[in-house]
Design a protein around this motif. Structure first.
Motif, PDB file in Angstrom:
ATOM      1  N   GLY A   9      34.717   8.125 -26.123  1.00  0.00           N
ATOM      2  CA  GLY A   9      33.414   7.483 -26.238  1.00  0.00           C
ATOM      3  C   GLY A   9      33.189   6.368 -25.236  1.00  0.00           C
ATOM      4  N   HIS A  10      34.273   5.680 -24.811  1.00  0.00           N
ATOM      5  CA  HIS A  10      34.117   4.553 -23.905  1.00  0.00           C
ATOM      6  C   HIS A  10      34.333   4.933 -22.439  1.00  0.00           C
ATOM      7  CE1 HIS A  10      33.540   1.516 -27.019  1.00  0.00           C
ATOM      8  NE2 HIS A  10      34.464   2.149 -27.719  1.00  0.00           N
ATOM      9  N   SER A  11      34.497   6.222 -22.159  1.00  0.00           N
ATOM     10  CA  SER A  11      34.620   6.677 -20.765  1.00  0.00           C
ATOM     11  C   SER A  11      33.231   6.853 -20.162  1.00  0.00           C
ATOM     12  CB  SER A  11      35.365   8.012 -20.710  1.00  0.00           C
ATOM     13  OG  SER A  11      36.667   7.877 -21.246  1.00  0.00           O
ATOM     14  N   PRO A  12      33.079   6.590 -18.847  1.00  0.00           N
ATOM     15  CA  PRO A  12      31.772   6.792 -18.212  1.00  0.00           C
ATOM     16  C   PRO A  12      31.319   8.245 -18.317  1.00  0.00           C
ATOM     17  CG  PRO A  12      33.227   5.522 -16.785  1.00  0.00           C
ATOM     18  CD  PRO A  12      34.079   6.039 -17.914  1.00  0.00           C
ATOM     19  N   PHE A  13      30.029   8.433 -18.503  1.00  0.00           N
ATOM     20  CA  PHE A  13      29.475   9.777 -18.637  1.00  0.00           C
ATOM     21  C   PHE A  13      29.797  10.631 -17.411  1.00  0.00           C
ATOM     22  CE2 PHE A  13      25.878  12.783 -18.110  1.00  0.00           C
ATOM     23  CZ  PHE A  13      26.015  13.496 -19.288  1.00  0.00           C
ATOM     24  N   PRO A  26      24.776   8.103 -15.759  1.00  0.00           N
ATOM     25  CA  PRO A  26      26.154   8.468 -15.392  1.00  0.00           C
ATOM     26  C   PRO A  26      27.131   7.306 -15.390  1.00  0.00           C
ATOM     27  CG  PRO A  26      24.695   8.542 -13.476  1.00  0.00           C
ATOM     28  CD  PRO A  26      23.818   8.374 -14.676  1.00  0.00           C
ATOM     29  N   HIS A  27      26.672   6.076 -15.106  1.00  0.00           N
ATOM     30  CA  HIS A  27      27.591   4.938 -15.006  1.00  0.00           C
ATOM     31  C   HIS A  27      27.900   4.314 -16.366  1.00  0.00           C
ATOM     32  CE1 HIS A  27      23.541   3.257 -15.015  1.00  0.00           C
ATOM     33  NE2 HIS A  27      24.056   2.092 -15.397  1.00  0.00           N
ATOM     34  N   LEU A  28      27.131   4.690 -17.399  1.00  0.00           N
ATOM     35  CA  LEU A  28      27.376   4.151 -18.737  1.00  0.00           C
ATOM     36  C   LEU A  28      28.329   5.062 -19.513  1.00  0.00           C
ATOM     37  CD1 LEU A  28      23.832   2.972 -19.894  1.00  0.00           C
ATOM     38  CD2 LEU A  28      25.661   1.611 -18.846  1.00  0.00           C
ATOM     39  N   SER A  29      29.036   4.476 -20.458  1.00  0.00           N
ATOM     40  CA  SER A  29      29.910   5.268 -21.322  1.00  0.00           C
ATOM     41  C   SER A  29      29.085   6.082 -22.309  1.00  0.00           C
ATOM     42  CB  SER A  29      30.856   4.344 -22.092  1.00  0.00           C
ATOM     43  OG  SER A  29      30.124   3.576 -23.040  1.00  0.00           O
ATOM     44  N   GLY A  30      29.768   7.009 -22.972  1.00  0.00           N
ATOM     45  CA  GLY A  30      29.087   7.775 -24.004  1.00  0.00           C
ATOM     46  C   GLY A  30      28.552   6.879 -25.096  1.00  0.00           C
ATOM     47  N   VAL A  31      29.360   5.878 -25.507  1.00  0.00           N
ATOM     48  CA  VAL A  31      28.933   4.940 -26.549  1.00  0.00           C
ATOM     49  C   VAL A  31      27.692   4.179 -26.110  1.00  0.00           C
ATOM     50  CG1 VAL A  31      29.545   2.798 -27.722  1.00  0.00           C
ATOM     51  CG2 VAL A  31      31.183   4.678 -27.642  1.00  0.00           C
TER      52      VAL A  31
END
Length: 318
Positions: free
Chosen positions: A127-131, A92-97
């Motif tokens: 893509g660069h937004s957090p999951f 969850p804390h990582l971006s989609g990319v």
């Protein structure tokens, strides 16, 4: 088994869980390559259990499975299969990319695949937004993107449009059509029957773990029979009386000011002539086209169940 004519083959596959729950019951299924293949069934039918067996997440109790000619779960199979089964799971804390960059390491493909799949599912701008900030529909799109990283020969998708708005559904639908046109095989499970009808070349329906129908959408609709005509005529009461006197008409009902006539559609011209000769104005006369939803409900109706099997084929598998 392992015939190259089929992307997926199941022969008498059964999956029983502890407690006497039979999720899949002697299932025979064959999916030709290069098709978008719909996989339908009500909740508890065994769809998700079957999909999990196709990628080696669940082992069958008995029967034989081949996917792209290989046993499920082997490296040779998984290298050519992309799958989205149930809800996609990402950090969850990582971006989609960044989530996809982690996925490419396991998939053994280049980081350049990330931009490609994000564009394919319409997520480039986020893509660069957090999951954790993604809507349910965006999470589904990212799951489809992950399934596409390896440019798989076979794509297995379990409810890929869950949570999408109408525009998102339309985009995924067009993506599925494109994949089919490019020769990929897509196994699609969905509750949205209109979506299945628009994109699938062929459809299998399972109920209580068993195959109950397999054919094109037109073939499944035709299984209900084409024995009805819809007629709009004035005066409606006089039209109904004339039609009831015809020996080929089995029943006539007036619904919302129109006549629903149970008769062979080949009688349409004769019935039209009968009404005109009786000074009835005919404004519309056409066969009733059954929907895929009607076919699905008929094929999975509770009264079709074998009472002896209902005690053993239970539980919450899809």
């Amino acid at each position: 088994m392992g015939n190259d004519r089929f992307a997926i083959e199941l022969h008498e596959v059964t999956k029983r869980y502890p407690g006497g729950i039979t999720a899949v019951d002697a299932l025979d299924l064959r999916v030709p390559p290069g098709q978008v293949f719909g996989f339908l069934g009500p909740n508890g039918a065994g769809k998700t259990t079957t999909m999990r067996m196709l990628v080696g997440l669940v082992r069958p109790t008995s029967g034989r499975i081949r996917v792209l000619g290989q046993p499920p779960g082997t490296p040779a199979e998984l290298a050519r299969v992309g799958a989205l089964i149930e809800s996609p799971a990402f950090y969850p804390h990582l971006s989609g990319v960044d989530n996809l960059r982690l996925a490419v390491r396991y998939a053994g493909v280049s980081d350049s695949a990330v931009d490609r799949v994000l564009a394919e599912v319409g997520l480039t701008g986020r893509g660069h937004s957090p999951f954790r900030t993604y809507s349910l529909g965006m999470k589904q799109r990212l799951g489809v993107a992950a399934a596409l990283l390896k440019e798989p020969s076979l794509l297995i998708l379990d409810e890929p449009t869950n949570g999408l708005d109408p525009a998102g559904v339309s985009e995924i639908r067009e993506l599925l059509r494109t994949l089919g046109r490019r020769g990929r095989t897509v196994l699609l499970s969905s509750h949205v029957l209109g979506e299945v009808e628009q994109v699938c070349d062929r459809i299998a329906v399972i109920d209580r773990g068993r195959l109950v129908a397999d054919g094109t959408p037109n073939e499944l609709r035709a299984a209900l029979g084409d024995g009805a005509l819809l007629i709009a005529a004035d005066p409606v009461d006089k039209a109904a009386a004339c039609l009831r006197d015809h020996p080929g008409v089995r029943a006539v009902a007036v619904v919302d000011g129109r006549l629903q006539v149970t008769a062979d559609p080949s009688l349409a011209a004769a019935l039209n002539r009968l009404l005109v000769e009786a000074d009835v104005d005919v404004r519309e006369l056409r066969p009733v086209r059954h929907s895929l939803e009607e076919a699905f409900l008929e094929l999975t109706a509770p009264e079709r169940a074998d009472p002896e099997r209902e005690t053993t084929t239970t539980g919450g598998s899809r």
